[in-house]
Enzyme design. Structure first.
Site, PDB file in Angstrom:
ATOM      1  N   HIS A  83       0.885  -1.162   0.000  1.00 16.16           N
ATOM      2  CA  HIS A  83       0.000   0.000   0.000  1.00 16.16           C
ATOM      3  C   HIS A  83       0.924   1.214   0.000  1.00 16.16           C
ATOM      4  CE1 HIS A  83      -3.287  -2.684   1.896  1.00 16.16           C
ATOM      5  NE2 HIS A  83      -3.454  -2.583   0.585  1.00 16.16           N
ATOM      6  N   GLU A  86       1.571   3.445   3.001  1.00 16.59           N
ATOM      7  CA  GLU A  86       2.035   2.853   4.263  1.00 16.59           C
ATOM      8  C   GLU A  86       3.550   2.704   4.144  1.00 16.59           C
ATOM      9  OE1 GLU A  86      -0.485  -0.608   4.754  1.00 16.59           O
ATOM     10  OE2 GLU A  86      -2.274   0.620   4.422  1.00 16.59           O
ATOM     11  N   HIS A 190       3.007  -3.533   6.555  1.00 19.51           N
ATOM     12  CA  HIS A 190       1.970  -2.508   6.333  1.00 19.51           C
ATOM     13  C   HIS A 190       1.977  -1.482   7.461  1.00 19.51           C
ATOM     14  CE1 HIS A 190      -0.589  -4.397   3.075  1.00 19.51           C
ATOM     15  NE2 HIS A 190       0.306  -5.344   3.325  1.00 19.51           N
ATOM     16  N   GLU A 281       1.526  -4.952  10.782  1.00 21.38           N
ATOM     17  CA  GLU A 281       1.051  -3.566  10.798  1.00 21.38           C
ATOM     18  C   GLU A 281       1.948  -2.831  11.777  1.00 21.38           C
ATOM     19  OE1 GLU A 281      -1.471  -2.520   8.956  1.00 21.38           O
ATOM     20  OE2 GLU A 281      -2.350  -4.430   8.298  1.00 21.38           O
TER      21      GLU A 281
END
Ligand SMILES: *[C@@H]1O[C@H](CO)[C@@H](O)[C@H](O)[C@H]1NC(C)=O
Ligand SMILES: *[C@@H]1O[C@H](CO)[C@@H](O)[C@H](O)[C@H]1NC(C)=O
Ligand SMILES: *[C@@H]1O[C@H](CO)[C@@H](O)[C@H](O)[C@H]1NC(C)=O
Ligand SMILES: *[C@@H]1O[C@H](CO)[C@@H](O)[C@H](O)[C@H]1NC(C)=O
Ligand SMILES: *[C@@H]1O[C@H](CO)[C@@H](O)[C@H](O)[C@H]1NC(C)=O
Ligand SMILES: [Zn+2]
Length: 443
Positions: A83, A86, A190, A281
């Site tokens: 992404h 990110e 991410h 994440e």
């Protein structure tokens, strides 16, 4: 000859100063090329494809034999910035590269890691998305997708339902890359939350009965893997770091339990590429200001190294016939841990199975032959830098089915839909549904 300059020239490669700023495509390329040049014996830089706008998708390989696979050396990978907005993972991977090459031969642990592992690092899978974001912003989702407005973490074939989205160049590049190596372990970096999420991201009732988690037959290993990352990250392990967001016990979560998604990369890796992948994440803020980057490096450095070491869990070896020829495409699986697309030996007859300590029965299957079962005990003592090694001589009887020599790959259809009671997918609870509404944008 100026001896001072000569000295400097010799010393400079060791003091590669990578700054804590965002490296755009050109600067990233310069850095990667410099590393590949200054540390040519342990690195290999190559490009696995191009983005929609023609930017190179770079992979830097670090290892004692960086250009090719060596028998017994497992292949590991990190992918970041899928992404485009990110961004923390992208810079962390550049710093990881810097850290690995500058500590090789100096730091005992890093030297052993490089001796025993081949580490593939893709700092950006979506360079177009990254360049499309104008400036740091925690929530701006501009740049998440690729240049055709596709979310790449929804763009892979799915194990549970048809994913008819048009496959993007970045996705195709990764799918082709996965075919070139027997990757064993991987993580996808991410941002937008702080948690280590493990497969499955999607599910059917055959996988998702227990508390709405959609579990793989390797659930114990996946929880352990996610924990090995989260437990070394002071913020992630608290599990409640991002304000107003879900609490994650110990900083880990099953992807489907968090929120189901179709076409994700981690499920694809596990189902079709024989590679265990988790999704990390790393920051509540998707694109934090540069000043924060040193803090992120400090809180993730130990985790990034610890996670790579996990590629040495379990058992590995080669399967041979009685004459000592390695047998490719032989199914080697643990009883009661069958993969929907069976895990097979590579062209060198090698298998790698990530397992926690315990006793297991290996089921070795050659088409047209009786399965060969053998018991193994994976010892408790930590297996630093090498899985338990066990070569297997397969007791071939009679004529060998020639289909063994070909490699019929698993069809790219939702394989789990052929399992019993697939029609009614386990629905997440209402609570999870509401949570999902708020968090649908993070993975
Ligand atoms: C590579 O070496 C050159 C010249 O010695 C030096 O200027 C540069 O900083 C080094 N870069 C890296 C990334 O190691
Ligand atoms: C790493 O491998 C090299 C040979 O390539 C060997 O000389 C060295 O002792 C090894 N180092 C460690 C720490 O295992
Ligand atoms: C997706 O494509 C497959 C064949 O490629 C087809 O059988 C299926 O019906 C399609 N599904 C949807 C929802 O369009
Ligand atoms: C071993 O695996 C094969 C196929 O991979 C399967 O048909 C067979 O039932 C398995 N045997 C045992 C004892 O699990
Ligand atoms: C799935 O099917 C099995 C039998 O095939 C049945 O026992 C079980 O209850 C079913 N599970 C669900 C969630 O429908
Ligand atoms: Zn993401």
């Amino acid at each position: 000859m100026d001896f001072a300059r000569l000295w400097l020239g010799l010393l400079l490669p060791l003091v590669a100063a990578l700054d804590f700023s965002y490296h755009h495509q050109e600067e990233m390329e310069t850095f990667l090329k410099n590393v590949a040049q200054n540390y040519s014996s342990v690195t290999h830089l190559h490009c696995v494809g191009k983005s929609v706008k023609g930017r190179n998708l770079w992979v830097l390989v670090v290892g004692r034999s960086p250009r090719e696979h060596r028998i017994g050396i497992p292949e590991f990978k990190y992918v970041a910035n899928m992404h485009g907005d990110e961004t923390v993972g992208r810079e962390l991977l550049l710093h990881l590269i810097d850290y690995l090459v500058t500590n090789d031969g100096k730091d005992f642990e890093i030297t052993r890691l490089i001796n025993s592992t081949r580490i593939h690092i893709m700092p950006s899978m979506n360079p177009d998305g990254f360049e499309a974001v104008k400036k740091p912003d925690c929530f701006n989702t501009n740049g998440r997708e690729n240049n055709n407005f596709y979310d790449l973490n929804r763009n892979f074939p799915d194990g549970f339902e048809f994913n008819n989205e048009s496959r993007q160049p970045e996705t195709v590049a990764v799918m082709e890359w996965l075919k070139t190596e027997t990757f064993v372990l991987s993580a996808n970096l991410h941002g937008g939350a702080l948690v280590a999420s493990y497969p499955f991201d999607n599910g059917v009732s055959a996988t998702g009965k227990v508390h709405s988690r959609s579990v793989t037959p390797d659930d114990d290993v996946f929880q352990y893997l996610a924990n090995s990352y989260a437990s070394k990250n002071v913020n992630m392990k608290k599990g409640d770091h991002c304000k107003n967001k879900m609490n994650f016990r110990n900083g880990i979560v099953n992807g489907y339990e968090w929120y189901p998604l179709k076409g994700g990369m981690q499920d694809y890796n596990y189902i079709w590429a024989q590679c265990f992948e988790i999704t990390l994440e790393l920051s509540c803020c998707k694109y934090p200001r540069e000043e924060k980057l040193p803090l992120f490096w400090d809180s993730n450095k130990a985790s990034l190294i610890e996670y790579i070491k996990q590629v040495h869990l379990g058992i590995k070896g080669q399967v041979f016939d009685q004459k000592g020829n390695p047998l490719p495409n032989v199914i080697v699986e643990v009883q009661d841990r069958k993969h929907v697309c069976p895990y097979k030996t590579n062209k060198f007859g090698e298998y790698y199975l990530l397992l926690l300590p315990g006793s297991y029965t290996l089921n070795v299957t050659v088409p047209g032959q009786e399965p060969y079962l053998t018991k193994v005990i994976i010892p408790k003592k930590s297996q630093d830098f090498s899985a338990l090694k066990k070569d297997i001589v397969f007791p071939l009887r009679g004529h060998l089915d020639s289909s063994l020599l070909s490699n019929p790959s698993c069809p790219m259809i939702p394989l789990y839909s052929i399992l019993p009671n697939h029609s009614a997918a386990t629905k997440p609870s209402l609570f999870l549904f509401l949570v999902t509404l708020f968090h649908i944008l993070f993975k």
